[in-house]
Write a protein that holds these residues in place. Structure first.
Motif, PDB file in Angstrom:
ATOM      1  N   GLU A 130       0.846  -1.184   0.000  1.00 35.48           N
ATOM      2  CA  GLU A 130       0.000   0.000   0.000  1.00 35.48           C
ATOM      3  C   GLU A 130       0.887   1.241   0.000  1.00 35.48           C
ATOM      4  O   GLU A 130       2.104   1.155  -0.140  1.00 35.48           O
ATOM      5  N   LEU A 131       0.280   2.395   0.165  1.00 38.09           N
ATOM      6  CA  LEU A 131       1.014   3.653   0.044  1.00 38.09           C
ATOM      7  C   LEU A 131       2.284   3.686   0.900  1.00 38.09           C
ATOM      8  O   LEU A 131       3.343   4.068   0.383  1.00 38.09           O
ATOM      9  N   PRO A 132       2.265   3.301   2.178  1.00 37.75           N
ATOM     10  CA  PRO A 132       3.511   3.374   2.951  1.00 37.75           C
ATOM     11  C   PRO A 132       4.609   2.471   2.402  1.00 37.75           C
ATOM     12  O   PRO A 132       5.789   2.850   2.427  1.00 37.75           O
ATOM     13  N   GLU A 133       4.248   1.278   1.918  1.00 37.89           N
ATOM     14  CA  GLU A 133       5.257   0.397   1.339  1.00 37.89           C
ATOM     15  C   GLU A 133       5.861   1.010   0.079  1.00 37.89           C
ATOM     16  O   GLU A 133       7.076   0.940  -0.159  1.00 37.89           O
ATOM     17  N   VAL A 134       5.000   1.599  -0.745  1.00 35.19           N
ATOM     18  CA  VAL A 134       5.478   2.224  -1.977  1.00 35.19           C
ATOM     19  C   VAL A 134       6.324   3.452  -1.659  1.00 35.19           C
ATOM     20  O   VAL A 134       7.381   3.678  -2.267  1.00 35.19           O
ATOM     21  N   GLU A 135       5.901   4.245  -0.700  1.00 33.44           N
ATOM     22  CA  GLU A 135       6.670   5.428  -0.319  1.00 33.44           C
ATOM     23  C   GLU A 135       8.001   5.036   0.323  1.00 33.44           C
ATOM     24  O   GLU A 135       9.029   5.698   0.105  1.00 33.44           O
ATOM     25  N   THR A 136       8.000   3.961   1.112  1.00 33.87           N
ATOM     26  CA  THR A 136       9.246   3.461   1.686  1.00 33.87           C
ATOM     27  C   THR A 136      10.227   3.075   0.581  1.00 33.87           C
ATOM     28  O   THR A 136      11.421   3.396   0.633  1.00 33.87           O
TER      29      THR A 136
ATOM     30  N   ALA B  20       3.457   4.494   9.649  1.00 37.16           N
ATOM     31  CA  ALA B  20       3.830   3.321   8.864  1.00 37.16           C
ATOM     32  C   ALA B  20       5.042   3.600   7.988  1.00 37.16           C
ATOM     33  O   ALA B  20       5.922   2.744   7.843  1.00 37.16           O
ATOM     34  N   ILE B  21       5.103   4.791   7.395  1.00 36.45           N
ATOM     35  CA  ILE B  21       6.251   5.141   6.547  1.00 36.45           C
ATOM     36  C   ILE B  21       7.527   5.190   7.387  1.00 36.45           C
ATOM     37  O   ILE B  21       8.564   4.650   6.995  1.00 36.45           O
ATOM     38  N   VAL B  22       7.451   5.814   8.559  1.00 37.90           N
ATOM     39  CA  VAL B  22       8.622   5.908   9.437  1.00 37.90           C
ATOM     40  C   VAL B  22       9.112   4.513   9.823  1.00 37.90           C
ATOM     41  O   VAL B  22      10.325   4.252   9.877  1.00 37.90           O
ATOM     42  N   GLN B  23       8.172   3.595  10.056  1.00 40.27           N
ATOM     43  CA  GLN B  23       8.540   2.260  10.507  1.00 40.27           C
ATOM     44  C   GLN B  23       8.780   1.285   9.355  1.00 40.27           C
ATOM     45  O   GLN B  23       9.027   0.110   9.585  1.00 40.27           O
ATOM     46  N   GLY B  24       8.702   1.772   8.127  1.00 42.04           N
ATOM     47  CA  GLY B  24       9.114   0.938   7.007  1.00 42.04           C
ATOM     48  C   GLY B  24       8.018   0.183   6.315  1.00 42.04           C
ATOM     49  O   GLY B  24       8.294  -0.747   5.545  1.00 42.04           O
ATOM     50  N   GLY B  25       6.760   0.527   6.548  1.00 39.40           N
ATOM     51  CA  GLY B  25       5.694  -0.174   5.856  1.00 39.40           C
ATOM     52  C   GLY B  25       5.280  -1.426   6.593  1.00 39.40           C
ATOM     53  O   GLY B  25       5.887  -1.843   7.575  1.00 39.40           O
ATOM     54  N   THR B  26       4.249  -2.059   6.124  1.00 41.01           N
ATOM     55  CA  THR B  26       3.716  -3.267   6.741  1.00 41.01           C
ATOM     56  C   THR B  26       4.101  -4.486   5.919  1.00 41.01           C
ATOM     57  O   THR B  26       3.821  -4.544   4.737  1.00 41.01           O
ATOM     58  N   THR B  27       4.740  -5.448   6.531  1.00 41.26           N
ATOM     59  CA  THR B  27       5.110  -6.664   5.825  1.00 41.26           C
ATOM     60  C   THR B  27       3.929  -7.633   5.809  1.00 41.26           C
ATOM     61  O   THR B  27       3.449  -8.046   6.849  1.00 41.26           O
ATOM     62  N   LEU B  28       3.460  -7.985   4.639  1.00 40.78           N
ATOM     63  CA  LEU B  28       2.471  -9.045   4.472  1.00 40.78           C
ATOM     64  C   LEU B  28       3.016  -9.992   3.417  1.00 40.78           C
ATOM     65  O   LEU B  28       3.285  -9.593   2.290  1.00 40.78           O
ATOM     66  N   ARG B  29       3.201 -11.239   3.780  1.00 40.21           N
ATOM     67  CA  ARG B  29       3.727 -12.259   2.867  1.00 40.21           C
ATOM     68  C   ARG B  29       5.097 -11.871   2.347  1.00 40.21           C
ATOM     69  O   ARG B  29       6.078 -11.955   3.075  1.00 40.21           O
TER      70      ARG B  29
ATOM     71  N   ASP C 201      13.564  -1.816  -0.398  1.00 42.67           N
ATOM     72  CA  ASP C 201      14.621  -1.834  -1.407  1.00 42.67           C
ATOM     73  C   ASP C 201      15.896  -2.505  -0.920  1.00 42.67           C
ATOM     74  O   ASP C 201      16.702  -2.966  -1.722  1.00 42.67           O
ATOM     75  N   LYS C 202      16.100  -2.596   0.391  1.00 47.51           N
ATOM     76  CA  LYS C 202      17.295  -3.231   0.924  1.00 47.51           C
ATOM     77  C   LYS C 202      17.072  -4.711   1.244  1.00 47.51           C
ATOM     78  O   LYS C 202      17.954  -5.375   1.765  1.00 47.51           O
ATOM     79  N   GLY C 203      15.874  -5.216   0.943  1.00 46.56           N
ATOM     80  CA  GLY C 203      15.593  -6.611   1.194  1.00 46.56           C
ATOM     81  C   GLY C 203      15.181  -6.900   2.618  1.00 46.56           C
ATOM     82  O   GLY C 203      15.120  -8.042   3.038  1.00 46.56           O
ATOM     83  N   GLN C 204      14.892  -5.855   3.398  1.00 45.77           N
ATOM     84  CA  GLN C 204      14.486  -6.033   4.783  1.00 45.77           C
ATOM     85  C   GLN C 204      12.992  -5.770   4.919  1.00 45.77           C
ATOM     86  O   GLN C 204      12.455  -4.880   4.275  1.00 45.77           O
ATOM     87  N   PRO C 205      12.297  -6.519   5.764  1.00 49.91           N
ATOM     88  CA  PRO C 205      10.859  -6.308   5.917  1.00 49.91           C
ATOM     89  C   PRO C 205      10.545  -5.049   6.706  1.00 49.91           C
ATOM     90  O   PRO C 205      11.353  -4.582   7.502  1.00 49.91           O
ATOM     91  N   GLY C 206       9.353  -4.505   6.465  1.00 43.32           N
ATOM     92  CA  GLY C 206       8.877  -3.410   7.294  1.00 43.32           C
ATOM     93  C   GLY C 206       8.372  -3.958   8.614  1.00 43.32           C
ATOM     94  O   GLY C 206       8.100  -5.139   8.751  1.00 43.32           O
ATOM     95  N   TYR C 207       8.220  -3.088   9.603  1.00 46.55           N
ATOM     96  CA  TYR C 207       7.846  -3.554  10.932  1.00 46.55           C
ATOM     97  C   TYR C 207       6.589  -2.902  11.482  1.00 46.55           C
ATOM     98  O   TYR C 207       6.282  -3.060  12.645  1.00 46.55           O
ATOM     99  N   PHE C 208       5.855  -2.173  10.625  1.00 46.15           N
ATOM    100  CA  PHE C 208       4.645  -1.533  11.138  1.00 46.15           C
ATOM    101  C   PHE C 208       3.618  -2.567  11.570  1.00 46.15           C
ATOM    102  O   PHE C 208       2.755  -2.286  12.387  1.00 46.15           O
ATOM    103  N   GLN C 209       3.714  -3.797  11.029  1.00 48.05           N
ATOM    104  CA  GLN C 209       2.754  -4.824  11.418  1.00 48.05           C
ATOM    105  C   GLN C 209       2.783  -5.064  12.929  1.00 48.05           C
ATOM    106  O   GLN C 209       1.792  -5.504  13.515  1.00 48.05           O
ATOM    107  N   LEU C 210       3.902  -4.773  13.573  1.00 49.31           N
ATOM    108  CA  LEU C 210       3.986  -4.954  15.008  1.00 49.31           C
ATOM    109  C   LEU C 210       3.149  -3.940  15.763  1.00 49.31           C
ATOM    110  O   LEU C 210       2.850  -4.128  16.931  1.00 49.31           O
ATOM    111  N   ALA C 211       2.764  -2.837  15.084  1.00 47.53           N
ATOM    112  CA  ALA C 211       2.008  -1.772  15.732  1.00 47.53           C
ATOM    113  C   ALA C 211       0.550  -1.742  15.285  1.00 47.53           C
ATOM    114  O   ALA C 211      -0.173  -0.821  15.645  1.00 47.53           O
TER     115      ALA C 211
END
Length: 270
Positions: A3-9, A210-219, A224-234
């Motif tokens: 979604e938008l935060p993942e794309v903006e990240t 969500a943008i600050v925390q790197g987006g939400t990882t789903l599946r 871009d660095k190959g690391q998952p976002g962590y907003f899902q924790l919040a």
């Protein structure tokens, strides 16, 4: 789905590395994406310099000298920069840059897109009717209130309408409505101005966090660095069926609304 935060990240991570780089070759390994990759893509973009990496809604826009590459990540796609010469079976479009690195669209489900547009990007059929950006000054409670008058749609479906506001998907619609205390099933046209002021503020706050925390990882979304976002924790309600509401401890409910999973607190959201 990104979604938008993942794309903006992704945009923020890649833009400093892409700006000023020249595309020297294009390799299309799988043209059958959501929309077929044009046969002449390489001829359109090779030799051009990337001037900027922008975003409109959920679309990434690579501004070149004579037009734009429009990239959509679909349901499972990612755009990343790599210095490897070995690519996986889901790496479908590869742009080699003048520094030897490659910009790669990886898309296991092939719902993404890579499109070339030589005209003003705001005139592209996918972009010209999008609503305002939710983080822009054009998006506020007054806008939502005006657009919702007479609407019988559930407010969650209204909020996810890309003609109303660009880039809000299922996850963040759930989270924003919870933050604003609004039942996602409530008809959009029956919500007052003050509650829309609260909803617009909640949308901005949820997306910014969500943008600050790197987006939400789903599946399989990664940045871009190959690391998952962590907003899902919040996340407060999304995916938390049966768990206690973080405010009142009432169990979170899951319903289906517009064929999408919808999560709410039956006590806090009215």
């Amino acid at each position: 789905m990104p979604e938008l935060p993942e794309v903006e990240t992704t945009r923020r991570g890649l833009e400093p590395h892409l700006r000023g780089r020249r595309i020297v070759s294009v390799r299309v390994r799988q043209p059958r994406l959501r929309w077929p990759v044009a046969d002449g893509l390489a001829g359109q973009v090779c030799g051009q310099t990337i001037r900027a990496l922008q975003r409109r809604g959920k679309y990434l826009l690579l501004q070149l000298e004579t037009g734009h590459l429009i990239v959509h990540l679909g349901m499972s796609g990612s755009l990343r920069l790599t210095d490897t010469a070995t690519f996986g079976k889901h790496d479908h479009v590869i742009f080699t840059l003048d520094d030897g690195r490659s910009l790669v669209l990886r898309d296991p489900r092939r719902f993404g897109a890579v499109l070339w547009w030589p005209g003003p990007v705001e005139d592209h059929p996918l972009l010209r009717d999008l609503g305002p950006e939710p983080l822009s000054p054009d998006f506020d409670g007054a806008w939502l209130y005006r657009r919702s008058r007479g609407s019988r749609r559930a407010v969650k479906q209204f909020l996810m309408d890309q003609h109303v506001v660009a880039g809000i998907g299922n996850i963040y619609a759930n989270e924003a409505l919870f933050a604003a205390g609004i039942d996602p099933r409530r008809p959009a046209g029956r919500i007052g101005r003050r509650r829309y002021d609260c909803l617009a503020a909640a949308v901005k706050a949820v997306l910014e966090r969500a943008i600050v925390q790197g987006g939400t990882t789903l599946r399989d979304f990664v940045n871009d660095k190959g690391q998952p976002g962590y907003f899902q924790l919040a996340l407060q309600v999304y995916g938390r069926e049966g768990q206690p509401c973080p405010r009142c401890h009432t169990p979170i409910e899951r319903i289906t609304l517009g064929q999408r999973a919808t999560y709410l607190c039956p006590r806090c959201q009215r």
